[in-house]
Write an enzyme that holds these catalytic residues in place. Sequence first.
Site, PDB file in Angstrom:
ATOM      1  N   CYS A   1      22.875  64.228  40.576  1.00 41.48           N
ATOM      2  CA  CYS A   1      22.105  64.117  41.828  1.00 41.48           C
ATOM      3  C   CYS A   1      23.563  64.086  42.941  1.00 41.48           C
ATOM      4  O   CYS A   1      24.670  63.347  42.597  1.00 41.48           O
ATOM      5  CB  CYS A   1      21.330  62.939  42.218  1.00 41.48           C
TER       6      CYS A   1
ATOM      7  N   ARG B   1      26.151  69.086  40.989  1.00 41.24           N
ATOM      8  CA  ARG B   1      25.756  67.822  40.444  1.00 41.24           C
ATOM      9  C   ARG B   1      24.110  67.661  40.057  1.00 41.24           C
ATOM     10  O   ARG B   1      23.806  66.588  39.620  1.00 41.24           O
ATOM     11  CB  ARG B   1      26.004  66.775  41.709  1.00 41.24           C
TER      12      ARG B   1
ATOM     13  N   TRP C   1      19.014  65.788  39.985  1.00 48.10           N
ATOM     14  CA  TRP C   1      19.085  66.028  38.556  1.00 48.10           C
ATOM     15  C   TRP C   1      17.869  64.994  38.067  1.00 48.10           C
ATOM     16  O   TRP C   1      18.103  63.941  38.112  1.00 48.10           O
ATOM     17  CB  TRP C   1      20.430  65.782  37.800  1.00 48.10           C
TER      18      TRP C   1
ATOM     19  N   ASN D   1      21.480  58.442  44.365  1.00 53.18           N
ATOM     20  CA  ASN D   1      21.810  58.798  43.221  1.00 53.18           C
ATOM     21  C   ASN D   1      22.283  57.906  42.266  1.00 53.18           C
ATOM     22  O   ASN D   1      22.793  56.760  42.687  1.00 53.18           O
ATOM     23  CB  ASN D   1      23.262  59.515  43.476  1.00 53.18           C
ATOM     24  N   GLY D   2      21.888  57.725  40.758  1.00 54.85           N
ATOM     25  CA  GLY D   2      21.794  56.828  39.912  1.00 54.85           C
ATOM     26  C   GLY D   2      20.301  56.410  39.446  1.00 54.85           C
ATOM     27  O   GLY D   2      19.427  57.292  39.484  1.00 54.85           O
TER      28      GLY D   2
ATOM     29  N   GLU E   1      34.367  72.603  20.303  1.00 57.47           N
ATOM     30  CA  GLU E   1      34.194  72.774  21.749  1.00 57.47           C
ATOM     31  C   GLU E   1      33.834  74.319  22.065  1.00 57.47           C
ATOM     32  O   GLU E   1      32.957  74.344  23.173  1.00 57.47           O
ATOM     33  CB  GLU E   1      36.017  72.516  22.337  1.00 57.47           C
TER      34      GLU E   1
ATOM     35  N   LYS F   1      30.389  74.677  24.111  1.00 54.20           N
ATOM     36  CA  LYS F   1      30.371  75.726  25.533  1.00 54.20           C
ATOM     37  C   LYS F   1      29.514  76.688  25.300  1.00 54.20           C
ATOM     38  O   LYS F   1      28.624  77.154  26.201  1.00 54.20           O
ATOM     39  CB  LYS F   1      31.884  76.284  25.401  1.00 54.20           C
TER      40      LYS F   1
ATOM     41  N   GLU G   1      25.899  75.471  25.544  1.00 55.60           N
ATOM     42  CA  GLU G   1      25.527  74.973  26.838  1.00 55.60           C
ATOM     43  C   GLU G   1      25.337  76.025  27.822  1.00 55.60           C
ATOM     44  O   GLU G   1      24.233  76.119  28.593  1.00 55.60           O
ATOM     45  CB  GLU G   1      26.988  74.253  27.306  1.00 55.60           C
TER      46      GLU G   1
ATOM     47  N   HIS H   1      29.171  72.381   2.305  1.00 52.04           N
ATOM     48  CA  HIS H   1      28.461  70.694   2.004  1.00 52.04           C
ATOM     49  C   HIS H   1      27.250  70.825   2.642  1.00 52.04           C
ATOM     50  O   HIS H   1      26.697  69.703   2.898  1.00 52.04           O
ATOM     51  CB  HIS H   1      29.175  69.674   2.183  1.00 52.04           C
TER      52      HIS H   1
ATOM     53  N   LYS I   1      26.982  68.572  36.478  1.00 51.27           N
ATOM     54  CA  LYS I   1      28.152  68.025  36.446  1.00 51.27           C
ATOM     55  C   LYS I   1      27.990  66.474  36.566  1.00 51.27           C
ATOM     56  O   LYS I   1      27.369  65.871  37.182  1.00 51.27           O
ATOM     57  CB  LYS I   1      28.944  68.694  37.358  1.00 51.27           C
TER      58      LYS I   1
HETATM   59  O1  M6R Z   1      33.678  64.294  33.917  1.00 52.30           O
HETATM   60  P1  M6R Z   1      33.588  64.051  32.439  1.00 52.30           P
HETATM   61  O2  M6R Z   1      34.914  64.605  31.807  1.00 52.30           O
HETATM   62  O3  M6R Z   1      33.599  62.681  31.916  1.00 52.30           O
HETATM   63  O4  M6R Z   1      32.453  64.785  31.598  1.00 52.30           O
HETATM   64  C1  M6R Z   1      32.084  64.744  30.127  1.00 52.30           C
HETATM   65  C2  M6R Z   1      31.085  65.672  29.852  1.00 52.30           C
HETATM   66  O5  M6R Z   1      30.016  65.469  30.339  1.00 52.30           O
HETATM   67  C3  M6R Z   1      31.605  67.025  29.903  1.00 52.30           C
HETATM   68  O6  M6R Z   1      32.804  67.278  29.533  1.00 52.30           O
HETATM   69  C4  M6R Z   1      30.418  67.966  29.502  1.00 52.30           C
HETATM   70  O7  M6R Z   1      30.460  68.060  28.216  1.00 52.30           O
HETATM   71  C5  M6R Z   1      30.880  69.538  30.047  1.00 52.30           C
HETATM   72  N1  M6R Z   1      29.728  69.837  30.682  1.00 52.30           N
HETATM   73  C6  M6R Z   1      30.886  70.301  28.854  1.00 52.30           C
HETATM   74  O8  M6R Z   1      31.292  71.835  29.215  1.00 52.30           O
END
Ligand code: M6R
Length: 593
Positions: free
Chosen positions: A2, A27, A72, A96-97, A464, A468, A471, A487, A588
């Site tokens: 948010c 956000r 969000w 927000n929260g 990673e 990615k 996501e 395994h 984000k």
């Molecule tokens: O702002 P932060 O680095 O603490 O965020 C952590 C994760 O939410 C963030 O890295 C998330 O996994 C990304 N969207 C991945 O691309």
Amino acid sequence: MCGIIAYAGKNNATDCIYEGLKNLEYRGYDSAGIAVKRGDDIFVCKREGRVKNLEEGINGVRGRFAIGHTRWATHGKPSDRNAHPHFVGGFYVVHNGIIENYAELKAELLAEGRSFFSETDSEVIPHLINKYYEGDLLCAVALAVRRLKGSYALCIMHENFSGVIAVCNKSPAILGYGKGEYFVCSDAPAIADMAEEICVLCDGDIAVITEKSVKIYNDRLELQVRERVANFASKASLDLGDCPHYMLKEIKEIPTAVQNTITACEAVDLQKLSAFLQGVDKVVLTGCGTAFHTCLIAKDWVEEFCSLCAVAETAGEWRYKKSPVNEKTLVVAVSQSGETADTLEAARLAKKYGARVIAITNVGYSAITRIADFTIPVVAGAEICVAATKSYCAQLISLWFLIAVLAKVNASTYEQLFKRAYTMPQLCEKTINGLSLDALCEKIKEASGVYFIGRGLDCAVAKEGSLKLKEVSLKPGEGYASGELKHGTLALIDKSTYSVAVMSDENLCEKNLSAIKQITARGGKVAAVCSCKEYIKKLLSVCDFVISIPKCDRALSPIISVLPLQYIAYKVAVLCGCDPDKPRNLAKSVTVE
Ligand code: M6R
């Protein structure tokens, strides 16, 4: 999660809020809303979906004060009805929260005969303000927020008040000072080029913003003085330039982010940091998502270069464990935003248990910097795409710097170690410029599942790469250690799947090759990412595709080998018709627990 924004000033508040909301959209993009004070009445427009959906509804609306929100969803599905601002009896609130005790508050308010319009936790807030209002908005807000448990950054307007009140508690709220205008927002880039200075509100702060002044009070309504600093965020960082998406733009910015972070690390007070690290006998590295993957890499670095025990744990897990820490433990909290709720809580707990806490963050004014004893900067610039790309590479440089200093404290040489990073900006540039992966991405687009494998440091890179791709393209898959294949995950491999093997350590290439053969023997197709020239030929005979990346320092290879994986995720997302900048269900800055 948010974004909130507020405006008070000489210009048209509607335009300023709309502009700010577009900048804050990363956000949350489930819904957007705005409330504008026009004389004695307040105009409201709320729409499910993206900020642009507000455009028609707010056309021609003018005012001096306004609040806005991009959501969000946590409580209640994305809809016009659940969109903010929420309003009751002339009180308008964006939040927000999360209000943790909203259910009991709602029950109390319902018992008093009040009715609710939305399914959100936030709607209790205007009800409480309304309940406590006796002609003084500031007092009513102070009384109302005393009833709230949880995290909240709020902007509040009232029909009889010419201004905005902002409240901050465990969710970010930043005041912006422009020429004849003031702002409140969740993040400084939202008001880039509109506010010359910013001031970060502390937990418990209540700020009263009018056209002429800003006053900040604590929760007992005593006036406070807070430091104002220059707003370094610039509109240029928000411009896409020639790129169709932020994700691609930010991948291309990696060489600069890496170089700027090297420069910033070298400006850190080495003596102070060395003294702080003296006597450390154990290191805990924690973060979430991509930041956690950098912790996995740094854990191996600590063990190899500092000969210390190290643990890497996701913040959301570590905070609930009875992990033995004391004043000799160094807890490193890694967070691009510096706002992630689980990472903040892990850092707070570490402090409570007496550990030394270092923050590694891209946002110099973020909450984590106020919890940590020491902050090592990441200078990736504003990262707008929800998927973290340039921040991952730049975080690794900051972690490498920390490890170099820690190694020195433990009798190696800082200079020799850290300068191994000097070639990384050029190597990143060379790698990015050499990527030619569109044909491969067309194949991955058709796969039923995509599996990433690697050994040693490459295992974290595989995780990673998988995160990615999942996501941004919604392709199912997994990232795991090559040795684990037989395994369990091998059961999923068939000719409809695609696997990506990361191979940047020549000592481990032979082992990886045998894992690749286990996959191809089951009909699975494999692309290998490899920097070992002597293996490329062998790989060409086994793999469907080979991505040759430049050879680089073995320890720092995760900064290079991730680059093709980031690009694959981006391109496959675009081919699948997904918006890589705004992945489904995500946002984000995960400020909720
Ligand atoms: O702002 P932060 O680095 O603490 O965020 C952590 C994760 O939410 C963030 O890295 C998330 O996994 C990304 N969207 C991945 O691309």
